[in-house]
Motif scaffolding. Structure first.
Motif, PDB file in Angstrom:
ATOM      1  N   TYR A  10       0.841  -1.208   0.000  1.00 31.66           N
ATOM      2  CA  TYR A  10       0.000   0.000   0.000  1.00 31.66           C
ATOM      3  C   TYR A  10       0.873   1.254   0.000  1.00 31.66           C
ATOM      4  CZ  TYR A  10      -3.400   3.463   1.601  1.00 31.66           C
ATOM      5  OH  TYR A  10      -4.194   4.580   1.716  1.00 31.66           O
ATOM      6  N   ALA A  13       2.510   1.681  -3.398  1.00 36.25           N
ATOM      7  CA  ALA A  13       1.544   2.159  -4.392  1.00 36.25           C
ATOM      8  C   ALA A  13       1.244   3.647  -4.180  1.00 36.25           C
ATOM      9  CB  ALA A  13       0.261   1.340  -4.314  1.00 36.25           C
ATOM     10  N   THR A  14       1.147   4.055  -2.920  1.00 35.12           N
ATOM     11  CA  THR A  14       0.896   5.463  -2.610  1.00 35.12           C
ATOM     12  C   THR A  14       2.069   6.334  -3.057  1.00 35.12           C
ATOM     13  OG1 THR A  14      -0.460   4.848  -0.709  1.00 35.12           O
ATOM     14  CG2 THR A  14       0.387   7.099  -0.751  1.00 35.12           C
ATOM     15  N   LYS A  73      -7.702   8.286  -7.429  1.00 37.05           N
ATOM     16  CA  LYS A  73      -6.763   7.171  -7.387  1.00 37.05           C
ATOM     17  C   LYS A  73      -6.518   6.672  -5.954  1.00 37.05           C
ATOM     18  CE  LYS A  73      -5.412   5.959 -11.229  1.00 37.05           C
ATOM     19  NZ  LYS A  73      -6.070   4.816 -11.866  1.00 37.05           N
ATOM     20  N   GLU A  76      -9.353   4.512  -4.982  1.00 42.35           N
ATOM     21  CA  GLU A  76      -9.199   3.203  -5.614  1.00 42.35           C
ATOM     22  C   GLU A  76      -8.161   2.349  -4.879  1.00 42.35           C
ATOM     23  OE1 GLU A  76      -8.303   3.854  -9.744  1.00 42.35           O
ATOM     24  OE2 GLU A  76     -10.270   4.757 -10.132  1.00 42.35           O
ATOM     25  N   LEU A  77      -7.056   2.984  -4.478  1.00 44.85           N
ATOM     26  CA  LEU A  77      -6.035   2.249  -3.721  1.00 44.85           C
ATOM     27  C   LEU A  77      -6.571   1.792  -2.365  1.00 44.85           C
ATOM     28  CD1 LEU A  77      -2.693   4.198  -4.294  1.00 44.85           C
ATOM     29  CD2 LEU A  77      -3.275   1.908  -5.068  1.00 44.85           C
ATOM     30  N   ARG A  80      -8.716  -1.176  -2.979  1.00 48.87           N
ATOM     31  CA  ARG A  80      -7.908  -2.320  -3.382  1.00 48.87           C
ATOM     32  C   ARG A  80      -7.176  -2.966  -2.216  1.00 48.87           C
ATOM     33  NH1 ARG A  80      -3.263  -1.184  -7.479  1.00 48.87           N
ATOM     34  NH2 ARG A  80      -1.744  -2.122  -6.122  1.00 48.87           N
TER      35      ARG A  80
END
Length: 86
Positions: A10, A13-14, A73, A76-77, A80
């Protein structure tokens, strides 16, 4: 252990999202407004050179779009990685 991997993914991705947004921000503000201004000044928008337009107004519009893009986004993360708020 699984939670550590998930939180690491996470965070990665961030940071990837933030890196991409910062590149666009840099290109819009510093790049289009200063570095590429002489080239962009050959194109006119509304009677003004495009380099001047980016330095004065265009980058602000891009910043606003980036805020909404970041929000979308990140939501969405969050979904997810199952860290969203209900």
């Amino acid at each position: 252990m699984k939670e550590d991997l998930s939180s690491h993914a996470y965070w990665r991705a961030t940071l990837t999202l933030l890196g991409k947004i910062l590149v666009v921000w840099f290109l819009a503000s510093f790049g289009a407004g200063i570095l590429f201004a002489p080239v962009l000044d050959n194109i006119h928008l509304g009677g003004y050179p495009l380099g001047f337009w980016f330095a004065q107004q265009g980058s602000i519009y891009i910043f606003i779009v980036l805020i909404f893009y970041y929000k979308k986004k990140m939501n969405e993360l969050d979904v997810r990685f199952d860290v969203h708020e209900d």
